[in-house]
Design a protein around this motif. Structure first.
Motif, PDB file in Angstrom:
ATOM      1  N   ARG A   1     -15.097 -28.527  26.798  1.00  0.00           N
ATOM      2  CA  ARG A   1     -14.959 -29.214  25.387  1.00  0.00           C
ATOM      3  C   ARG A   1     -15.521 -28.666  24.304  1.00  0.00           C
ATOM      4  O   ARG A   1     -15.031 -28.804  23.041  1.00  0.00           O
ATOM      5  N   ASP A   2     -16.512 -27.859  24.413  1.00  0.00           N
ATOM      6  CA  ASP A   2     -17.538 -27.560  23.132  1.00  0.00           C
ATOM      7  C   ASP A   2     -16.919 -25.953  22.761  1.00  0.00           C
ATOM      8  O   ASP A   2     -17.168 -25.544  21.698  1.00  0.00           O
ATOM      9  N   VAL A   3     -15.919 -25.357  23.622  1.00  0.00           N
ATOM     10  CA  VAL A   3     -15.543 -24.243  23.336  1.00  0.00           C
ATOM     11  C   VAL A   3     -13.906 -24.075  23.067  1.00  0.00           C
ATOM     12  O   VAL A   3     -13.295 -22.835  22.792  1.00  0.00           O
ATOM     13  N   LEU A   4     -13.231 -25.293  23.163  1.00  0.00           N
ATOM     14  CA  LEU A   4     -11.894 -25.202  22.891  1.00  0.00           C
ATOM     15  C   LEU A   4     -11.474 -24.881  21.537  1.00  0.00           C
ATOM     16  O   LEU A   4     -12.079 -25.106  20.711  1.00  0.00           O
ATOM     17  N   GLY A   5     -10.244 -24.032  21.679  1.00  0.00           N
ATOM     18  CA  GLY A   5     -10.045 -23.514  20.409  1.00  0.00           C
ATOM     19  C   GLY A   5      -9.270 -24.361  19.349  1.00  0.00           C
ATOM     20  O   GLY A   5      -9.595 -25.299  19.237  1.00  0.00           O
ATOM     21  N   VAL A   6      -7.946 -24.513  19.098  1.00  0.00           N
ATOM     22  CA  VAL A   6      -6.882 -25.093  18.383  1.00  0.00           C
ATOM     23  C   VAL A   6      -6.691 -26.176  19.247  1.00  0.00           C
ATOM     24  O   VAL A   6      -6.040 -26.013  20.126  1.00  0.00           O
ATOM     25  N   PRO A   7      -6.877 -27.428  18.365  1.00  0.00           N
ATOM     26  CA  PRO A   7      -6.564 -28.749  18.911  1.00  0.00           C
ATOM     27  C   PRO A   7      -5.047 -28.990  18.560  1.00  0.00           C
ATOM     28  O   PRO A   7      -4.341 -28.136  17.893  1.00  0.00           O
TER      29      PRO A   7
ATOM     30  N   ARG B   1       6.518 -19.709  15.451  1.00  0.00           N
ATOM     31  CA  ARG B   1       6.006 -19.718  14.061  1.00  0.00           C
ATOM     32  C   ARG B   1       4.606 -20.495  14.252  1.00  0.00           C
ATOM     33  O   ARG B   1       3.817 -19.773  13.566  1.00  0.00           O
ATOM     34  N   ALA B   2       4.352 -21.455  15.005  1.00  0.00           N
ATOM     35  CA  ALA B   2       3.093 -21.883  15.035  1.00  0.00           C
ATOM     36  C   ALA B   2       2.125 -21.165  15.641  1.00  0.00           C
ATOM     37  O   ALA B   2       0.927 -21.030  15.503  1.00  0.00           O
ATOM     38  N   MET B   3       2.349 -20.396  16.859  1.00  0.00           N
ATOM     39  CA  MET B   3       1.526 -19.738  17.509  1.00  0.00           C
ATOM     40  C   MET B   3       1.227 -18.338  16.575  1.00  0.00           C
ATOM     41  O   MET B   3       0.053 -17.788  16.626  1.00  0.00           O
ATOM     42  N   LEU B   4       2.056 -17.795  16.031  1.00  0.00           N
ATOM     43  CA  LEU B   4       1.723 -16.683  14.967  1.00  0.00           C
ATOM     44  C   LEU B   4       0.862 -17.024  14.023  1.00  0.00           C
ATOM     45  O   LEU B   4      -0.218 -16.327  13.673  1.00  0.00           O
ATOM     46  N   HIS B   5       0.950 -18.215  13.321  1.00  0.00           N
ATOM     47  CA  HIS B   5       0.366 -18.787  12.279  1.00  0.00           C
ATOM     48  C   HIS B   5      -1.262 -18.834  12.758  1.00  0.00           C
ATOM     49  O   HIS B   5      -2.114 -18.741  11.931  1.00  0.00           O
ATOM     50  N   GLY B   6      -1.268 -19.494  13.869  1.00  0.00           N
ATOM     51  CA  GLY B   6      -2.446 -19.815  14.472  1.00  0.00           C
ATOM     52  C   GLY B   6      -3.124 -18.404  15.275  1.00  0.00           C
ATOM     53  O   GLY B   6      -4.116 -18.599  15.866  1.00  0.00           O
ATOM     54  N   ARG B   7      -2.556 -17.314  15.256  1.00  0.00           N
ATOM     55  CA  ARG B   7      -2.840 -16.267  15.847  1.00  0.00           C
ATOM     56  C   ARG B   7      -3.041 -16.496  17.351  1.00  0.00           C
ATOM     57  O   ARG B   7      -4.092 -16.098  17.991  1.00  0.00           O
ATOM     58  N   LEU B   8      -2.180 -17.056  18.017  1.00  0.00           N
ATOM     59  CA  LEU B   8      -2.303 -17.526  19.508  1.00  0.00           C
ATOM     60  C   LEU B   8      -1.422 -16.729  20.355  1.00  0.00           C
ATOM     61  O   LEU B   8      -0.322 -16.598  19.816  1.00  0.00           O
ATOM     62  N   ASP B   9      -1.754 -16.286  21.461  1.00  0.00           N
ATOM     63  CA  ASP B   9      -0.892 -16.087  22.445  1.00  0.00           C
ATOM     64  C   ASP B   9      -0.363 -16.741  23.512  1.00  0.00           C
ATOM     65  O   ASP B   9       0.784 -16.507  24.280  1.00  0.00           O
TER      66      ASP B   9
ATOM     67  N   ILE C   1       2.969 -23.922  30.195  1.00  0.00           N
ATOM     68  CA  ILE C   1       2.438 -22.926  29.105  1.00  0.00           C
ATOM     69  C   ILE C   1       3.361 -22.185  28.743  1.00  0.00           C
ATOM     70  O   ILE C   1       4.058 -21.581  29.210  1.00  0.00           O
ATOM     71  N   LEU C   2       3.270 -22.150  27.166  1.00  0.00           N
ATOM     72  CA  LEU C   2       4.132 -21.243  26.644  1.00  0.00           C
ATOM     73  C   LEU C   2       3.250 -19.955  26.176  1.00  0.00           C
ATOM     74  O   LEU C   2       2.385 -20.092  25.437  1.00  0.00           O
ATOM     75  N   ALA C   3       3.605 -18.853  26.621  1.00  0.00           N
ATOM     76  CA  ALA C   3       2.854 -17.499  26.366  1.00  0.00           C
ATOM     77  C   ALA C   3       4.057 -16.511  25.798  1.00  0.00           C
ATOM     78  O   ALA C   3       5.061 -16.456  26.151  1.00  0.00           O
ATOM     79  N   LEU C   4       3.246 -16.041  24.691  1.00  0.00           N
ATOM     80  CA  LEU C   4       4.171 -15.010  24.019  1.00  0.00           C
ATOM     81  C   LEU C   4       3.471 -13.443  24.718  1.00  0.00           C
ATOM     82  O   LEU C   4       2.489 -13.231  24.834  1.00  0.00           O
ATOM     83  N   THR C   5       4.322 -12.582  24.701  1.00  0.00           N
ATOM     84  CA  THR C   5       3.967 -10.987  25.242  1.00  0.00           C
ATOM     85  C   THR C   5       4.195 -10.235  24.150  1.00  0.00           C
ATOM     86  O   THR C   5       5.168 -10.322  23.024  1.00  0.00           O
ATOM     87  N   ARG C   6       3.258  -9.270  23.859  1.00  0.00           N
ATOM     88  CA  ARG C   6       3.484  -8.179  22.823  1.00  0.00           C
ATOM     89  C   ARG C   6       4.104  -6.968  23.038  1.00  0.00           C
ATOM     90  O   ARG C   6       4.079  -6.638  24.250  1.00  0.00           O
TER      91      ARG C   6
ATOM     92  N   THR D   1      10.735 -28.694  21.761  1.00  0.00           N
ATOM     93  CA  THR D   1      10.413 -27.784  20.523  1.00  0.00           C
ATOM     94  C   THR D   1      11.240 -26.537  20.733  1.00  0.00           C
ATOM     95  O   THR D   1      11.426 -26.029  21.567  1.00  0.00           O
ATOM     96  N   THR D   2      11.928 -26.013  19.329  1.00  0.00           N
ATOM     97  CA  THR D   2      12.484 -24.751  19.463  1.00  0.00           C
ATOM     98  C   THR D   2      11.615 -23.668  19.691  1.00  0.00           C
ATOM     99  O   THR D   2      10.362 -23.811  19.108  1.00  0.00           O
ATOM    100  N   MET D   3      12.151 -22.704  19.995  1.00  0.00           N
ATOM    101  CA  MET D   3      11.174 -21.493  20.356  1.00  0.00           C
ATOM    102  C   MET D   3      10.869 -20.912  18.838  1.00  0.00           C
ATOM    103  O   MET D   3       9.784 -20.351  18.650  1.00  0.00           O
ATOM    104  N   ALA D   4      11.861 -21.057  17.991  1.00  0.00           N
ATOM    105  CA  ALA D   4      11.305 -20.559  16.576  1.00  0.00           C
ATOM    106  C   ALA D   4      10.192 -21.339  15.853  1.00  0.00           C
ATOM    107  O   ALA D   4       9.216 -20.718  15.309  1.00  0.00           O
ATOM    108  N   ASP D   5      10.235 -22.624  16.151  1.00  0.00           N
ATOM    109  CA  ASP D   5       9.115 -23.493  15.738  1.00  0.00           C
ATOM    110  C   ASP D   5       7.924 -23.034  16.277  1.00  0.00           C
ATOM    111  O   ASP D   5       6.842 -23.021  15.722  1.00  0.00           O
TER     112      ASP D   5
END
Length: 131
Positions: A83-89, A104-112, A126-131, A97-101
């Motif tokens: 709980r002390d190290v969790l990132g984005v709440p 967008r949220a993941m890229l804005h938050g720099r999350l993978d 879990i929704l994961a993006l690949t590079r 939710t649409t994949m586009a939305d």
């Protein structure tokens, strides 16, 4: 960055998170220490854990890389809890939710990766993006 493909829908912007998310994997309580969480990841052979509060509501997602970096930092203490190290709440995406939305949220938050939650706030994947 591309979502993990789970179907051949020709219109990815209209796809929902439900069509692209991975199985939930291990879920742990936010009161778990970082050391124990790393051991759970090793035992489960995974690089991510979903984290829930005492009510079973999803509070985030932690990665092995993030926890290992924390353990190697000057700020490290063996009493550190997830709980002390969790990132984005939240809020986290729902299966509808649409994949586009979500992208967008993941890229804005720099999350993978992000947890996907149902209407009660429980993790369903879990929704994961690949590079």
């Amino acid at each position: 960055m591309q979502p993990h493909a789970c179907d051949d829908d020709p219109t990815p912007s209209h796809r929902t998170v439900d069509q692209a998310m991975e199985a939930t994997g291990p879920q742990v309580g936010d009161d778990m220490t970082v050391e124990v969480a790393l051991a759970v990841m090793a035992g489960a052979r995974t690089d991510r854990l979903l984290v829930s509060d005492e009510h079973g509501l999803c509070t985030g997602l932690v990665s092995h890389a993030r926890l290992a970096a924390l353990r190697g930092s000057a700020a490290w203490t063996d009493a550190a809890r997830l709980r002390d190290v969790l990132g984005v709440p939240g809020p986290f995406p729902s299966p509808m939710t649409t994949m586009a939305d979500a992208e967008r949220a993941m890229l804005h938050g720099r999350l993978d990766a992000l947890p996907v939650v149902d209407e009660e706030g429980s993790a369903v994947g879990i929704l994961a993006l690949t590079r």
